[in-house]
Design a protein around this motif. Structure first.
Motif, mmCIF file in Angstrom:
data_model
loop_
_atom_site.group_PDB
_atom_site.id
_atom_site.type_symbol
_atom_site.label_atom_id
_atom_site.label_comp_id
_atom_site.label_asym_id
_atom_site.label_seq_id
_atom_site.Cartn_x
_atom_site.Cartn_y
_atom_site.Cartn_z
ATOM 1 N N VAL A 35 38.373 47.400 39.583
ATOM 2 C CA VAL A 35 37.284 48.322 39.673
ATOM 3 C C VAL A 35 37.772 49.750 39.833
ATOM 4 C CG1 VAL A 35 35.164 48.818 40.869
ATOM 5 C CG2 VAL A 35 35.765 46.335 40.476
ATOM 6 N N ARG A 36 37.079 50.601 38.940
ATOM 7 C CA ARG A 36 37.325 51.935 39.062
ATOM 8 C C ARG A 36 36.183 52.560 39.621
ATOM 9 N NH1 ARG A 36 38.762 52.810 33.093
ATOM 10 N NH2 ARG A 36 36.247 52.760 32.928
ATOM 11 N N ALA A 37 36.308 53.838 39.864
ATOM 12 C CA ALA A 37 35.326 54.642 40.738
ATOM 13 C C ALA A 37 34.163 54.995 39.799
ATOM 14 C CB ALA A 37 35.957 55.543 41.580
ATOM 15 N N ASP A 38 34.666 55.287 38.684
ATOM 16 C CA ASP A 38 33.698 55.921 37.593
ATOM 17 C C ASP A 38 32.958 54.963 36.845
ATOM 18 O OD1 ASP A 38 36.077 54.912 36.201
ATOM 19 O OD2 ASP A 38 36.047 56.469 34.587
ATOM 20 N N ALA A 39 33.155 53.421 37.414
ATOM 21 C CA ALA A 39 32.315 52.414 36.660
ATOM 22 C C ALA A 39 31.079 52.339 37.496
ATOM 23 C CB ALA A 39 33.267 51.158 36.794
ATOM 24 N N GLY A 40 30.815 52.955 38.705
ATOM 25 C CA GLY A 40 29.698 52.791 39.369
ATOM 26 C C GLY A 40 29.483 52.005 40.264
ATOM 27 N N GLY A 41 30.808 51.037 40.672
ATOM 28 C CA GLY A 41 30.745 49.993 41.668
ATOM 29 C C GLY A 41 31.229 50.661 43.083
ATOM 30 N N SER A 42 31.094 49.862 43.853
ATOM 31 C CA SER A 42 31.835 50.148 45.358
ATOM 32 C C SER A 42 33.164 49.697 45.295
ATOM 33 C CB SER A 42 31.001 49.466 46.433
ATOM 34 O OG SER A 42 31.797 49.752 47.556
ATOM 35 N N THR A 43 33.994 50.856 45.149
ATOM 36 C CA THR A 43 35.529 50.380 45.108
ATOM 37 C C THR A 43 35.831 49.874 46.425
ATOM 38 O OG1 THR A 43 36.209 52.602 45.630
ATOM 39 C CG2 THR A 43 36.142 52.056 43.399
ATOM 40 N N ALA A 44 35.443 50.235 47.522
ATOM 41 C CA ALA A 44 36.006 49.761 49.084
ATOM 42 C C ALA A 44 35.651 48.219 49.146
ATOM 43 C CB ALA A 44 35.412 50.601 50.100
ATOM 44 N N LEU A 45 34.486 48.071 48.519
ATOM 45 C CA LEU A 45 33.910 46.519 48.750
ATOM 46 C C LEU A 45 34.632 45.709 47.931
ATOM 47 C CD1 LEU A 45 31.975 44.672 50.056
ATOM 48 C CD2 LEU A 45 30.450 45.138 48.199
ATOM 49 N N ALA A 46 34.904 46.311 46.621
ATOM 50 C CA ALA A 46 35.833 45.419 45.465
ATOM 51 C C ALA A 46 37.194 45.298 46.089
ATOM 52 C CB ALA A 46 35.669 45.876 44.248
ATOM 53 N N ARG A 47 37.816 46.126 46.676
ATOM 54 C CA ARG A 47 39.222 46.089 46.974
ATOM 55 C C ARG A 47 39.334 45.133 48.245
ATOM 56 N NH1 ARG A 47 43.458 49.543 44.380
ATOM 57 N NH2 ARG A 47 42.068 50.366 42.936
ATOM 58 N N THR A 48 38.514 45.048 49.112
ATOM 59 C CA THR A 48 38.506 44.347 50.347
ATOM 60 C C THR A 48 38.124 42.864 49.860
ATOM 61 O OG1 THR A 48 37.503 46.009 51.608
ATOM 62 C CG2 THR A 48 37.214 43.899 52.420
ATOM 63 N N GLY A 49 37.317 42.517 48.960
ATOM 64 C CA GLY A 49 37.011 41.328 48.330
ATOM 65 C C GLY A 49 38.360 40.751 47.378
ATOM 66 N N ALA A 50 39.326 41.784 46.820
ATOM 67 C CA ALA A 50 40.238 41.334 46.296
ATOM 68 C C ALA A 50 41.494 40.968 47.294
ATOM 69 C CB ALA A 50 40.749 42.646 45.395
ATOM 70 N N TYR A 51 41.431 41.848 48.250
ATOM 71 C CA TYR A 51 42.525 41.380 49.097
ATOM 72 C C TYR A 51 42.144 40.104 49.888
ATOM 73 C CZ TYR A 51 44.117 46.206 48.643
ATOM 74 O OH TYR A 51 44.427 47.343 48.380
ATOM 75 N N ALA A 52 40.841 39.567 49.992
ATOM 76 C CA ALA A 52 40.454 38.473 50.604
ATOM 77 C C ALA A 52 40.998 37.305 49.668
ATOM 78 C CB ALA A 52 39.016 38.346 51.051
ATOM 79 N N CYS A 53 40.833 37.591 48.370
ATOM 80 C CA CYS A 53 41.006 36.536 47.431
ATOM 81 C C CYS A 53 42.680 36.327 47.321
ATOM 82 C CB CYS A 53 40.660 37.006 45.839
ATOM 83 S SG CYS A 53 38.894 36.799 45.592
ATOM 84 N N TYR A 54 43.465 37.339 47.584
ATOM 85 C CA TYR A 54 44.659 37.187 47.587
ATOM 86 C C TYR A 54 45.414 36.518 48.695
ATOM 87 C CZ TYR A 54 44.924 40.466 43.538
ATOM 88 O OH TYR A 54 44.776 41.237 42.408
ATOM 89 N N ALA A 55 44.632 36.831 49.837
ATOM 90 C CA ALA A 55 44.971 36.090 51.139
ATOM 91 C C ALA A 55 44.608 34.544 51.188
ATOM 92 C CB ALA A 55 44.091 36.589 52.428
ATOM 93 N N VAL A 56 43.513 34.195 50.422
ATOM 94 C CA VAL A 56 42.976 32.826 49.979
ATOM 95 C C VAL A 56 44.458 32.267 49.432
ATOM 96 C CG1 VAL A 56 41.709 31.304 49.036
ATOM 97 C CG2 VAL A 56 40.882 32.860 50.480
ATOM 98 N N CYS A 57 44.703 32.838 48.165
ATOM 99 C CA CYS A 57 45.741 32.193 47.245
ATOM 100 C C CYS A 57 47.165 32.347 48.264
ATOM 101 C CB CYS A 57 46.026 33.247 46.224
ATOM 102 S SG CYS A 57 44.637 33.221 44.934
ATOM 103 N N ALA A 58 47.575 33.279 48.885
ATOM 104 C CA ALA A 58 48.639 33.186 49.588
ATOM 105 C C ALA A 58 48.521 32.127 50.663
ATOM 106 C CB ALA A 58 49.157 34.351 50.559
ATOM 107 N N ALA A 59 47.362 31.884 51.305
ATOM 108 C CA ALA A 59 47.283 30.625 52.187
ATOM 109 C C ALA A 59 47.498 29.549 51.468
ATOM 110 C CB ALA A 59 45.950 30.984 53.027
#
Length: 70
Positions: A35-59
């Motif tokens: 997700v990019r900042a110019d796309a109008g989305g919340s990048t902090a929330l998207a990155r946090t969700g992405a890191y959570a998804c990666y943590a689930v995969c690693a687990a």
């Protein structure tokens, strides 16, 4: 030699569901991290969700290695 087809079917079904689910979670992680900042989305929330998804995969990978070595 007797093959327990019901047990084989269960293993196949659980393996298929786990694989599709894990690939789906990893895909959500990729989408969240792209997700990019110019796309109008919340990048902090998207990155946090992405890191959570990666943590689930690693687990899931760590749990699979644990099952193999135990």
């Amino acid at each position: 030699m007797h093959i327990d087809w019901a047990a084989l079917g269960q293993v196949f079904g659980v393996s298929l569901a786990a694989t599709v689910g894990l690939v789906g979670v990893f895909t959500l992680g990729i989408l969240g991290s792209s997700v990019r900042a110019d796309a109008g989305g919340s990048t902090a929330l998207a990155r946090t969700g992405a890191y959570a998804c990666y943590a689930v995969c690693a687990a899931a990978v760590a749990f699979g290695i644990y099952l193999i070595t135990a």
